[in-house]
Motif scaffolding. Structure first.
Motif, PDB file in Angstrom:
ATOM      1  N   MET A 170     -11.398   4.803 -14.717  1.00  0.00           N
ATOM      2  CA  MET A 170     -12.272   5.557 -13.816  1.00  0.00           C
ATOM      3  C   MET A 170     -11.515   5.922 -12.535  1.00  0.00           C
ATOM      4  O   MET A 170     -10.877   5.083 -11.916  1.00  0.00           O
ATOM      5  CB  MET A 170     -13.500   4.712 -13.445  1.00  0.00           C
ATOM      6  CG  MET A 170     -14.451   5.407 -12.491  1.00  0.00           C
ATOM      7  SD  MET A 170     -15.854   4.345 -12.084  1.00  0.00           S
ATOM      8  CE  MET A 170     -16.723   5.392 -10.928  1.00  0.00           C
ATOM      9  N   ASN A 171     -11.563   7.200 -12.164  1.00  0.00           N
ATOM     10  CA  ASN A 171     -10.876   7.653 -10.947  1.00  0.00           C
ATOM     11  C   ASN A 171     -11.846   7.603  -9.779  1.00  0.00           C
ATOM     12  O   ASN A 171     -12.744   8.443  -9.659  1.00  0.00           O
ATOM     13  CB  ASN A 171     -10.341   9.075 -11.144  1.00  0.00           C
ATOM     14  CG  ASN A 171      -9.406   9.478 -10.018  1.00  0.00           C
ATOM     15  OD1 ASN A 171      -9.579   9.071  -8.880  1.00  0.00           O
ATOM     16  ND2 ASN A 171      -8.416  10.291 -10.360  1.00  0.00           N
TER      17      ASN A 171
ATOM     18  N   THR B  42     -12.816  10.482  -7.123  1.00  0.00           N
ATOM     19  CA  THR B  42     -13.864  11.494  -7.352  1.00  0.00           C
ATOM     20  C   THR B  42     -15.079  11.243  -6.468  1.00  0.00           C
ATOM     21  O   THR B  42     -15.886  12.148  -6.244  1.00  0.00           O
ATOM     22  CB  THR B  42     -14.306  11.484  -8.833  1.00  0.00           C
ATOM     23  OG1 THR B  42     -14.720  10.158  -9.190  1.00  0.00           O
ATOM     24  CG2 THR B  42     -13.163  11.908  -9.744  1.00  0.00           C
TER      25      THR B  42
ATOM     26  N   LYS C  54      -7.257  17.212  -8.900  1.00  0.00           N
ATOM     27  CA  LYS C  54      -6.394  17.471 -10.048  1.00  0.00           C
ATOM     28  C   LYS C  54      -4.940  17.125  -9.712  1.00  0.00           C
ATOM     29  O   LYS C  54      -4.220  16.515 -10.518  1.00  0.00           O
ATOM     30  CB  LYS C  54      -6.512  18.935 -10.463  1.00  0.00           C
ATOM     31  CG  LYS C  54      -5.762  19.270 -11.753  1.00  0.00           C
ATOM     32  CD  LYS C  54      -5.959  20.739 -12.120  1.00  0.00           C
ATOM     33  CE  LYS C  54      -5.184  21.090 -13.385  1.00  0.00           C
ATOM     34  NZ  LYS C  54      -5.290  22.528 -13.724  1.00  0.00           N
TER      35      LYS C  54
ATOM     36  N   GLY D  60      -1.074  10.236 -10.728  1.00  0.00           N
ATOM     37  CA  GLY D  60      -1.495   8.915 -11.189  1.00  0.00           C
ATOM     38  C   GLY D  60      -2.362   8.162 -10.205  1.00  0.00           C
ATOM     39  O   GLY D  60      -2.607   6.967 -10.376  1.00  0.00           O
ATOM     40  N   TYR D  61      -2.863   8.870  -9.158  1.00  0.00           N
ATOM     41  CA  TYR D  61      -3.741   8.205  -8.194  1.00  0.00           C
ATOM     42  C   TYR D  61      -5.098   7.967  -8.851  1.00  0.00           C
ATOM     43  O   TYR D  61      -5.718   8.894  -9.364  1.00  0.00           O
ATOM     44  CB  TYR D  61      -3.945   9.073  -6.957  1.00  0.00           C
ATOM     45  CG  TYR D  61      -2.751   9.195  -6.034  1.00  0.00           C
ATOM     46  CD1 TYR D  61      -1.457   8.953  -6.473  1.00  0.00           C
ATOM     47  CD2 TYR D  61      -2.909   9.578  -4.703  1.00  0.00           C
ATOM     48  CE1 TYR D  61      -0.365   9.071  -5.632  1.00  0.00           C
ATOM     49  CE2 TYR D  61      -1.822   9.709  -3.839  1.00  0.00           C
ATOM     50  CZ  TYR D  61      -0.557   9.452  -4.321  1.00  0.00           C
ATOM     51  OH  TYR D  61       0.517   9.585  -3.481  1.00  0.00           O
ATOM     52  N   GLU D  62      -5.565   6.724  -8.806  1.00  0.00           N
ATOM     53  CA  GLU D  62      -6.875   6.411  -9.385  1.00  0.00           C
ATOM     54  C   GLU D  62      -7.803   5.759  -8.373  1.00  0.00           C
ATOM     55  O   GLU D  62      -8.944   6.180  -8.211  1.00  0.00           O
ATOM     56  CB  GLU D  62      -6.702   5.495 -10.607  1.00  0.00           C
ATOM     57  CG  GLU D  62      -5.997   6.176 -11.775  1.00  0.00           C
ATOM     58  CD  GLU D  62      -5.918   5.280 -12.993  1.00  0.00           C
ATOM     59  OE1 GLU D  62      -6.313   4.089 -12.885  1.00  0.00           O
ATOM     60  OE2 GLU D  62      -5.459   5.758 -14.045  1.00  0.00           O
ATOM     61  N   GLN D  63      -7.297   4.748  -7.701  1.00  0.00           N
ATOM     62  CA  GLN D  63      -8.142   4.005  -6.762  1.00  0.00           C
ATOM     63  C   GLN D  63      -7.574   4.107  -5.358  1.00  0.00           C
ATOM     64  O   GLN D  63      -6.416   3.776  -5.127  1.00  0.00           O
ATOM     65  CB  GLN D  63      -8.237   2.536  -7.176  1.00  0.00           C
ATOM     66  CG  GLN D  63      -9.203   1.742  -6.306  1.00  0.00           C
ATOM     67  CD  GLN D  63      -9.535   0.395  -6.910  1.00  0.00           C
ATOM     68  OE1 GLN D  63      -9.307   0.173  -8.083  1.00  0.00           O
ATOM     69  NE2 GLN D  63     -10.072  -0.495  -6.101  1.00  0.00           N
TER      70      GLN D  63
ATOM     71  N   GLY E 160      -4.509  13.414  -9.433  1.00  0.00           N
ATOM     72  CA  GLY E 160      -4.622  12.875 -10.784  1.00  0.00           C
ATOM     73  C   GLY E 160      -3.301  12.990 -11.526  1.00  0.00           C
ATOM     74  O   GLY E 160      -2.891  12.068 -12.244  1.00  0.00           O
TER      75      GLY E 160
END
Length: 564
Positions: free
Chosen positions: A1-2, A5, A15, A21-24, A18
């Protein structure tokens, strides 16, 4: 889960990050991004380097920037060329899908003509160092009259590097109606003053304690005399094979001296300091990032902007004066969830300074003994197997028939032979060398400045009575002459009233003779009220005279003369 968002950032930015590789989001990003998106107040954000500050300020601003305007809307000021280029690279990655947003980096050490040419493309974002920005303002190549956002990144470091006047000049060129975002690792008095003078009712965000140290870093210190310091450093490096490290020094001279010592001893090392040209700095940093060298010897200022995640060790060759700098240095290892080791080499008289660092930072720093030759060989054997069992590509093909008949060897015998071959030179080097720890303790009575020596100094001072006054009248011919035909006795123009101590005199002499291939033997040192006397191996006479004349002590010129 990103989780990015949930930050209300636009789809093009989401985008782009993403793809990276950035997620948290990090803690500073969680607090800063929504604030900048929803609030026009100025901001002071306190967070350590490496916590994601560039994304914290740039992502929300990029989301709001007007890509139809060709005016400069965002100015980011930072202390070093390396950090300037790193921020510019990050912002260009974030604007991958914002095709009309342009970013230009302006910094010293590169062609100002080329930078002026790039400014003609009308970028909306300028990332720059204060000195070059001032130059470009003077040439009418930069106009900040319509900027909406001003970011002061690493504000504490810019001020410590002497950019206070430049910052104030640049700030005076910006409109009063803008949002100023000040990011700093520390809240020094100068940063506080800048914030009071140029920020309006700022909101504050502080991520954790500024002095907070990562729990995955082990802190060690080693007590060693000045004369043994380089040898102790060599032993620490040999006892920690396969390392990727930064060694921090206080001065440019010390940095180059330590790097030269390591290179002369066949280590893959190099120096990074302010005396290097920009091309030299770029070459050194490229080699370090590519791991063509695995040891970087650097000053604190020069290492700013060097973003490397895989460091295994940080070595404090000299302790910093500011405990927060100690934390900042140490925090360069132990990144990306990996464990790290911070090691400090301290002289016996620096234990008080270390206690202050421990007290203010709450770091548990454990004293360790300098590794013995046996310790080092054991560590090196482990290092060989660590490398051997790391996954390797097949770099070349060869015929198995080239392997000789090994049936007469047991597995243990074969490994023993290979290790003897691999570690022969190191084993011979340490074979007849004494344990440094034992040498330091047994020789402490002979080291000027040691506790025993200071006690003898006090006894001698009582016996001398008024002899110092006689020496003041007698100057160059005065003092108790040693009948040592191998030594030259020197008069030195500084003394106790200049706060000169024996350890200072030792350091001055060692620096003066540092270019020699052999170490100078130092004899008697007498620190008097207005001047001093010392003895050095007579073969070093010219080196001492020239080397001392080229140095300063606490801003004062130094002079040595052969005593009559």
């Amino acid at each position: 889960m990103n989780l990015f968002t949930e930050s209300n950032l636009g789809p093009d930015i989401l985008k782009a990050i993403g793809d990276l590789g950035y997620e948290q989001p990090t803690e500073i990003q969680k607090q800063t991004i929504p604030f900048i998106l929803s609030d026009i107040r100025d901001l002071i954000a306190l967070a350590a380097t490496g916590t994601g500050k560039t994304a914290a300020f740039s992502l929300p601003i990029l989301d709001m920037i007007d890509d139809t305007s060709r005016k400069i809307q965002l100015l980011v000021l930072c202390p070093t060329r390396e950090l300037c280029l790193q921020i510019t690279k990050d912002i260009k990655n974030y604007t991958k899908y914002l095709h009309n947003v342009k970013t230009t980096a302006v910094y010293g050490g590169s062609s100002i003509t080329e930078q002026i040419r790039s400014l003609r493309e009308k970028p909306q974002i300028i990332v720059g160092t204060p000195g070059r920005v001032i130059d470009l303002i003077g040439r009418k190549a930069l106009d900040f009259s319509e900027i909406h956002w001003l970011v002061l990144d690493e504000a504490d470091e810019m001020l410590s590097m002497g950019f206070k006047d430049d910052l104030e000049t640049i700030l005076s060129e910006t409109p009063s109606e803008k949002q100023t975002l000040l990011f700093s690792a520390t809240m020094s008095k100068e940063v506080e003053r800048i914030s009071k003078n140029y920020l309006t009712n700022p909101h504050r965000i502080s991520v954790g304690s500024i002095n907070a140290v990562k729990k995955n870093i082990t802190h060690e210190y080693y007590v060693v005399s000045y004369r043994q310091k380089k040898e102790a450093l060599k032993r620490l490096l040999d006892a920690n094979p396969n390392q990727y490290s930064i060694i921090f020094c206080r001065t440019r001279m010390e940095t180059q001296e330590v790097a030269d010592f390591l290179m002369q001893n066949a280590y893959a090392a190099d120096a990074l300091h302010g005396d290097l040209s920009q091309a030299q700095r770029d070459t050194v940093m490229k080699k370090f990032r590519l791991k063509n060298i695995d040891i970087l010897v650097a000053t604190d200022v020069a290492a700013r902007g060097l973003d490397v995640d895989a460091l295994t060790h940080v070595i404090h060759y000299s302790l910093p004066d500011d405990p927060e700098v100690f934390v900042h240095r140490s925090g360069r290892t132990g990144r990306a969830g990996k464990d790290g080791i911070s090691m400090a080499l301290i002289k016996p008289e620096e234990t008080r300074k270390l206690r202050q660092i421990k007290s203010e930072t709450k770091i548990d720093i454990v004293e360790k003994k300098i590794p013995t030759g046996n310790d080092i060989i054991k560590a090196q054997v482990g290092g060989v197997f660590e490398k051997l069992f790391t996954e390797h590509d097949n770099f070349f093909e060869f015929d198995s028939n080239l392997i000789p008949d090994l049936s007469n060897f047991t597995k243990e015998e074969l490994v023993h032979q290979l290790l003897q071959f691999q570690l022969k030179d190191l084993a011979l080097y340490y074979k007849d060398r004494n344990d440094l720890q034992e040498m330091r303790l047994s020789n402490e009575r002979d080291i000027p400045g040691s506790r025993r020596e200071r006690g003898r100094d006090r006894d001698r001072d009582r016996d001398r009575g008024g002899r110092d006054r006689d020496r003041d009248r007698d100057r160059k011919g005065g003092g108790k002459r040693r009948n040592n035909e191998n030594m030259t006795r020197f008069f030195f123009n500084l003394g106790k009233r200049d706060q000169l101590k024996k350890m200072d005199m030792l350091e001055i002499i060692n620096k003066a003779t540092s270019k020699s291939k052999k170490r100078a033997d130092i004899g008697d040192i007498e620190i008097l009220e207005k001047f001093s006397f010392f003895e050095v191996d007579k073969s070093f006479k010219e080196e001492v005279l020239k080397g001392i004349a080229s140095q300063k002590f606490k801003g004062k010129d130094m002079r040595a003369e052969v005593a009559n």
